[in-house]
Design a protein around this motif. Structure first.
Motif, PDB file in Angstrom:
ATOM      1  N   GLY A   1       2.679   3.531  24.246  1.00  0.00           N
ATOM      2  CA  GLY A   1       2.149   3.548  25.599  1.00  0.00           C
ATOM      3  C   GLY A   1       1.078   2.508  25.830  1.00  0.00           C
ATOM      4  N   CYS A   2       0.904   1.594  24.862  1.00  0.00           N
ATOM      5  CA  CYS A   2      -0.169   0.593  24.952  1.00  0.00           C
ATOM      6  C   CYS A   2       0.363  -0.835  24.864  1.00  0.00           C
ATOM      7  N   GLY A   3       1.658  -1.035  25.083  1.00  0.00           N
ATOM      8  CA  GLY A   3       2.201  -2.386  25.161  1.00  0.00           C
ATOM      9  C   GLY A   3       3.032  -2.818  23.977  1.00  0.00           C
ATOM     10  N   ASN A   4       2.669  -2.390  22.784  1.00  0.00           N
ATOM     11  CA  ASN A   4       3.453  -2.757  21.609  1.00  0.00           C
ATOM     12  C   ASN A   4       3.463  -1.609  20.616  1.00  0.00           C
ATOM     13  N   THR A   5       4.253  -1.762  19.558  1.00  0.00           N
ATOM     14  CA  THR A   5       4.328  -0.746  18.510  1.00  0.00           C
ATOM     15  C   THR A   5       4.324  -1.426  17.160  1.00  0.00           C
ATOM     16  N   VAL A   6       3.404  -1.020  16.303  1.00  0.00           N
ATOM     17  CA  VAL A   6       3.332  -1.578  14.950  1.00  0.00           C
ATOM     18  C   VAL A   6       4.573  -1.157  14.165  1.00  0.00           C
ATOM     19  N   ASN A   7       5.127  -2.102  13.423  1.00  0.00           N
ATOM     20  CA  ASN A   7       6.362  -1.909  12.666  1.00  0.00           C
ATOM     21  C   ASN A   7       6.049  -1.271  11.316  1.00  0.00           C
ATOM     22  N   GLY A   8       5.591  -0.019  11.352  1.00  0.00           N
ATOM     23  CA  GLY A   8       5.003   0.622  10.180  1.00  0.00           C
ATOM     24  C   GLY A   8       5.914   0.804   8.997  1.00  0.00           C
ATOM     25  N   ASN A   9       7.239   0.801   9.202  1.00  0.00           N
ATOM     26  CA  ASN A   9       8.134   0.987   8.072  1.00  0.00           C
ATOM     27  C   ASN A   9       8.739  -0.308   7.560  1.00  0.00           C
ATOM     28  N   HIS A  10       8.215  -1.448   8.014  1.00  0.00           N
ATOM     29  CA  HIS A  10       8.552  -2.725   7.370  1.00  0.00           C
ATOM     30  C   HIS A  10       7.751  -2.815   6.072  1.00  0.00           C
ATOM     31  N   PRO A  11       8.355  -3.230   4.972  1.00  0.00           N
ATOM     32  CA  PRO A  11       7.639  -3.248   3.685  1.00  0.00           C
ATOM     33  C   PRO A  11       6.307  -3.988   3.719  1.00  0.00           C
ATOM     34  N   VAL A  12       6.226  -5.095   4.443  1.00  0.00           N
ATOM     35  CA  VAL A  12       4.984  -5.869   4.494  1.00  0.00           C
ATOM     36  C   VAL A  12       3.902  -5.092   5.254  1.00  0.00           C
ATOM     37  N   VAL A  13       4.275  -4.481   6.377  1.00  0.00           N
ATOM     38  CA  VAL A  13       3.311  -3.723   7.171  1.00  0.00           C
ATOM     39  C   VAL A  13       2.925  -2.443   6.430  1.00  0.00           C
ATOM     40  N   ARG A  14       3.901  -1.825   5.805  1.00  0.00           N
ATOM     41  CA  ARG A  14       3.629  -0.628   5.014  1.00  0.00           C
ATOM     42  C   ARG A  14       2.597  -0.936   3.933  1.00  0.00           C
ATOM     43  N   GLU A  15       2.755  -2.083   3.275  1.00  0.00           N
ATOM     44  CA  GLU A  15       1.799  -2.485   2.241  1.00  0.00           C
ATOM     45  C   GLU A  15       0.408  -2.677   2.836  1.00  0.00           C
ATOM     46  N   MET A  16       0.330  -3.281   4.019  1.00  0.00           N
ATOM     47  CA  MET A  16      -0.967  -3.498   4.661  1.00  0.00           C
ATOM     48  C   MET A  16      -1.650  -2.172   4.965  1.00  0.00           C
ATOM     49  N   ILE A  17      -0.888  -1.213   5.484  1.00  0.00           N
ATOM     50  CA  ILE A  17      -1.462   0.086   5.817  1.00  0.00           C
ATOM     51  C   ILE A  17      -1.982   0.778   4.566  1.00  0.00           C
TER      52      ILE A  17
ATOM     53  N   PRO B   1      14.787  10.869   9.363  1.00  0.00           N
ATOM     54  CA  PRO B   1      14.344  11.970   8.492  1.00  0.00           C
ATOM     55  C   PRO B   1      13.705  11.414   7.228  1.00  0.00           C
ATOM     56  N   ASN B   2      12.729  12.118   6.714  1.00  0.00           N
ATOM     57  CA  ASN B   2      12.044  11.718   5.482  1.00  0.00           C
ATOM     58  C   ASN B   2      11.603  10.258   5.515  1.00  0.00           C
ATOM     59  N   PRO B   3      10.865   9.855   6.531  1.00  0.00           N
ATOM     60  CA  PRO B   3      10.446   8.451   6.616  1.00  0.00           C
ATOM     61  C   PRO B   3       9.619   8.058   5.399  1.00  0.00           C
ATOM     62  N   PRO B   4       9.921   6.925   4.793  1.00  0.00           N
ATOM     63  CA  PRO B   4       9.221   6.537   3.555  1.00  0.00           C
ATOM     64  C   PRO B   4       7.722   6.393   3.722  1.00  0.00           C
ATOM     65  N   MET B   5       7.279   5.908   4.879  1.00  0.00           N
ATOM     66  CA  MET B   5       5.851   5.707   5.087  1.00  0.00           C
ATOM     67  C   MET B   5       5.099   7.031   5.000  1.00  0.00           C
ATOM     68  N   VAL B   6       5.642   8.047   5.655  1.00  0.00           N
ATOM     69  CA  VAL B   6       4.994   9.359   5.685  1.00  0.00           C
ATOM     70  C   VAL B   6       4.938   9.964   4.290  1.00  0.00           C
ATOM     71  N   GLU B   7       6.028   9.839   3.551  1.00  0.00           N
ATOM     72  CA  GLU B   7       6.077  10.404   2.207  1.00  0.00           C
ATOM     73  C   GLU B   7       5.164   9.650   1.246  1.00  0.00           C
ATOM     74  N   LEU B   8       5.132   8.345   1.378  1.00  0.00           N
ATOM     75  CA  LEU B   8       4.317   7.537   0.468  1.00  0.00           C
ATOM     76  C   LEU B   8       2.825   7.802   0.661  1.00  0.00           C
ATOM     77  N   ILE B   9       2.396   7.995   1.902  1.00  0.00           N
ATOM     78  CA  ILE B   9       0.988   8.313   2.149  1.00  0.00           C
ATOM     79  C   ILE B   9       0.630   9.619   1.457  1.00  0.00           C
ATOM     80  N   ALA B  10       1.532  10.602   1.569  1.00  0.00           N
ATOM     81  CA  ALA B  10       1.278  11.911   0.959  1.00  0.00           C
ATOM     82  C   ALA B  10       1.247  11.842  -0.557  1.00  0.00           C
ATOM     83  N   GLU B  11       2.012  10.916  -1.144  1.00  0.00           N
ATOM     84  CA  GLU B  11       2.149  10.874  -2.595  1.00  0.00           C
ATOM     85  C   GLU B  11       1.292   9.804  -3.272  1.00  0.00           C
ATOM     86  N   ASP B  12       0.626   8.972  -2.500  1.00  0.00           N
ATOM     87  CA  ASP B  12      -0.162   7.883  -3.086  1.00  0.00           C
ATOM     88  C   ASP B  12      -1.278   8.451  -3.963  1.00  0.00           C
ATOM     89  N   PRO B  13      -1.273   8.155  -5.262  1.00  0.00           N
ATOM     90  CA  PRO B  13      -2.302   8.721  -6.150  1.00  0.00           C
ATOM     91  C   PRO B  13      -3.713   8.263  -5.816  1.00  0.00           C
TER      92      PRO B  13
END
Length: 697
Positions: free
Chosen positions: A301-317, A351-363
């Motif tokens: 709702g703010c003009g753009n959407t971050v591509n959170g499940n791209h490997p490069v963006v996922r790494e940045m997050i 379903p089971n988006p990798p970004m969501v699971e990885l945040i939960a499992e990141d040691p």
């Protein structure tokens, strides 16, 4: 024999592989760009300099490794100001928007300085990046690791908390100002502050003009790794880094955790009509979700959407989260519009988006609390189904059902009972405990608690959008008069309703979140979308602490009881059956006559006989039993205690219809329930009785 040697008090520091980092001889700059044909480093001497003092080109042959451009510059020190600049294809049809003249913010910048400078040549000059020295004397500070089930969250705005003159602090509107008010937070009893966005966002518009409607809330990210410079007391470039750390350290010393509201769903670069400030000028098609290769998908709702499940963006997050946890010692995150993290690179919910699971499992994030706002602006609503047991969620169903019940809406009885008991309909089926539910009645977005009982309709005219902005579905009421009034009957009902909803919030299973100022009836004058109100409309009015000290006492008493009694913060769900060797159910429901409840009726008399499992830490090992009685109707009633309550002394704890100090007995030493077991229940009221002994047999 080898002896264990304690580590020196040099706290662990996390260093991401990109950004600007101090070396023994200077500074190393690293940035990702797959499609750039040239990369330049612009160095500045002063914050107000319009032009760089030196421009250094990255050498394509020696300074590029794969898609990473990396350059060592000797002689530079902490505090150095810089921009990046990249040449490459300008091909919007294929997602490329390089601009060789653009001054770019480093996505991994540790701090920013200055504001957007006015443009005379069409070149946008954003705030400058600052080379940061992360060293800080934490004096042994560590994450507090409060159990989630024992947490009481206080959502607050760093600037708004102390910006008003009424705060009477030395450093108003700053991280240091928060430190000055820690005694207040500690006396209130909360265990965690949830800070509205503190990562960098624009103070002025992209052309250097004063914003007509400032982004007061901060949901317009510009640099995810950098604490907002506008909340620093010292104007020296990078001073915000140390001041933020001082605030976290001081809050930890007071036993208060720090949770950050993070906005990884969009940036301030906007859509195809927006400026090139950072991500667009480095690798637009990687950082944003695009439609047909060129149009920005707008799930935020703010003009753009971050591509959170791209490997490069996922790494940045991930680097960003670890940065805040290990370099700033924050204790957790609330993810704004988190459902966007469940969308793939084409914008589809998966379903089971990798970004969501990885945040939960990141040691490296294992000590943190992670909370989702489990919806987005494109229709996704995942409350009850977001992630695994590591993820808690803002429970929007709790908010709506509690508001509806106390407003007197029909058909809300069963819904309220379910919310009180921890929202098992949302979480139990997935094996998630009650504390996955972050219970809220209000938040920064919408009416304050005071305004919820003062206005039927939103009044957002001051926002300059002809009152079109903000939610129209507020489930609020004014009880006869729109806005403030001195009419006694209306004043009385409003005071009761505030206490009713706060009691429901703080005595429900799950994790309560209180909004800053609700404990003293802060008002936004009917504005339910005060995102641009950097003024008295939004600021905490400290005069209300004394003016409404009766409500403050009431809320503090509820929080104290919650922290002392595991009865209302269980780690597992109520069953309706006897547990722990007792002969009675852990929860029973009765109507006003003391008989089993007919779920089709309107008012609710809840009889909850609960003892906490022994595995929950408590001085006595168990919690006291509660009788909670609710009358949401406009008529006075009389409730009968059921037979099961006989043989036990019940002391009044809460009576929302009573005048202070009789509205709450913090030491649970209020009047004993009448021997005839007849309890008068005025209209719009709630009473809580607590067993004198630890449990019933």
């Amino acid at each position: 024999m080898l002896m264990r040697q304690p580590c020196p008090d040099l706290q662990f520091t996390y260093q991401a592989p990109y950004g600007a980092h101090l070396t023994e001889k200077g500074v190393k700059f690293s940035v990702f760009s797959r499609s750039a044909t040239e990369m330049r480093l612009l160095l500045y001497n002063k914050v107000n300099d319009r032009e760089p003092a030196e421009i250094i080109d990255f050498d394509r042959d020696t300074d590029r490794w794969g898609d990473i451009w990396s350059l060592n510059v000797p002689g530079l020190e902490a505090g150095q100001l810089y921009h990046l600049q990249a040449s490459g294809p300008f091909d919007p049809a294929n997602g490329q928007r390089f601009d060789a003249s653009a001054r770019l913010i480093d996505p991994f910048a540790g701090a920013l300085a200055g504001t957007f400078q006015k443009s005379k040549d069409g070149v946008i000059r954003p705030p400058k990046c600052v080379v940061v020295d992360e060293r800080f004397d934490w004096e042994g500070d560590r994450h507090l690791r409060h159990e989630m089930s024992e947490t009481v969250i206080y959502e607050m705005h760093v600037r708004g908390f102390t910006r008003s003159r009424t705060a009477k602090v030395k450093c108003p509107g700053t991280y240091l100002g928060v430190i000055e008010k820690i005694p207040y937070l500690k006396s209130l009893g909360i265990t965690a502050v949830e800070l509205m966005p503190v990562h960098e966002f624009p103070i002025r518009d992209i052309w250097g003009n004063k914003l007509k409607r400032p982004n007061y809330w901060g949901y317009d990210p510009m640099a995810f790794f950098a604490p907002h410079r506008g909340y620093a007391h010292d104007g020296t470039p990078g001073a915000q880094v140390n001041e933020f750390k001082q605030m976290v350290k001081a809050l930890h010393e007071a036993g208060i955790e720090v949770i950050l509201d993070v906005v990884f769903n969009h940036t301030c670069e906007g859509n195809e009509n927006g400026p090139v400030l950072s991500f667009k000028g480095l690798e637009n098609q990687v950082y944003y979700i695009l439609s047909e290769g060129q149009h920005y998908c707008n799930y935020s709702g703010c003009g753009n959407t971050v591509n959170g499940n791209h490997p490069v963006v996922r790494e940045m997050i991930f680097h960003c989260l670890r940065h805040w946890v290990h370099n700033y010692h924050v204790d957790g995150f609330r993810f704004d519009l988190a459902s966007i993290l469940s969308r793939d690179r084409h914008g589809n919910l998966i379903p089971n988006p990798p970004m969501v699971e990885l945040i939960a499992e990141d040691p490296m994030l294992a000590d943190t609390k992670i909370i989702a706002e489990a919806w987005d602006a494109a229709g996704a609503y995942q409350v009850g189904s977001f992630g695994n047991h590591r993820w808690a969620e803002w429970n929007g169903r709790f908010r709506d059902d509690v508001r509806g019940f106390w407003r007197g809406d029909g058909g809300t009885l069963g819904a309220l009972a379910t919310r009180l008991a921890g929202s098992s309909d949302l979480y139990q089926h997935a094996g998630r405990p009650p504390f996955c539910s972050i219970n809220l009645v209000t938040s920064h977005d919408g009416f304050t608690m005071n305004d919820l009982v003062t206005y039927k309709d939103k009044h957002n005219d001051a926002n300059g959008e002809d009152n079109r902005d903000g939610d129209n579905h507020n489930i609020s009421d004014n009880y006869g008069i729109e806005g403030p009034t001195r009419r006694k009957g209306v004043v009385t009902i409003r005071a009761r309703q505030i206490r009713n909803m706060l009691t429901t919030l703080l005595l429900s299973q799950g994790v309560p979140m209180l909004v800053s100022g609700d404990e003293i009836r802060r008002t936004q004058k009917g504005n339910n979308n005060a995102y641009c109100q950097d003024n008295d409309v939004s600021w905490f009015d400290w005069r209300l602490v004394e003016r409404n000290d009766d409500l403050l006492r009431f809320v503090s008493g509820l929080i104290q009881f919650r922290r002392e009694q595991p009865t209302v913060r269980r780690r597992d769900f109520l069953t309706g059956h006897p547990v722990d060797g007792r002969s009675i159910p852990d929860v029973s429901w009765y109507n006003g006559k003391g008989n089993p409840l007919d779920w089709g009726q309107h008012e609710l008399a809840m009889m909850a006989y609960v003892s906490a499992p022994s595995r929950i830490a408590d001085p006595e090992g168990i919690g006291r039993d509660l009788i909670m009685m609710f009358n949401s109707t406009g008529d006075d009633r009389e409730f009968h205690l059921p037979e099961i309550s006989r043989g036990v002394q019940w002391n009044l704890f809460v009576d929302t219809a009573a005048e202070s100090p009789g509205d709450i007995f913090p030491n649970v030493d209020g009047p004993i329930a009448p021997t005839n077991r007849m309890i008068p229940m005025p209209c719009h009221s709630l009473k809580v009785y607590v067993s004198h002994t630890a449990q019933l047999s």
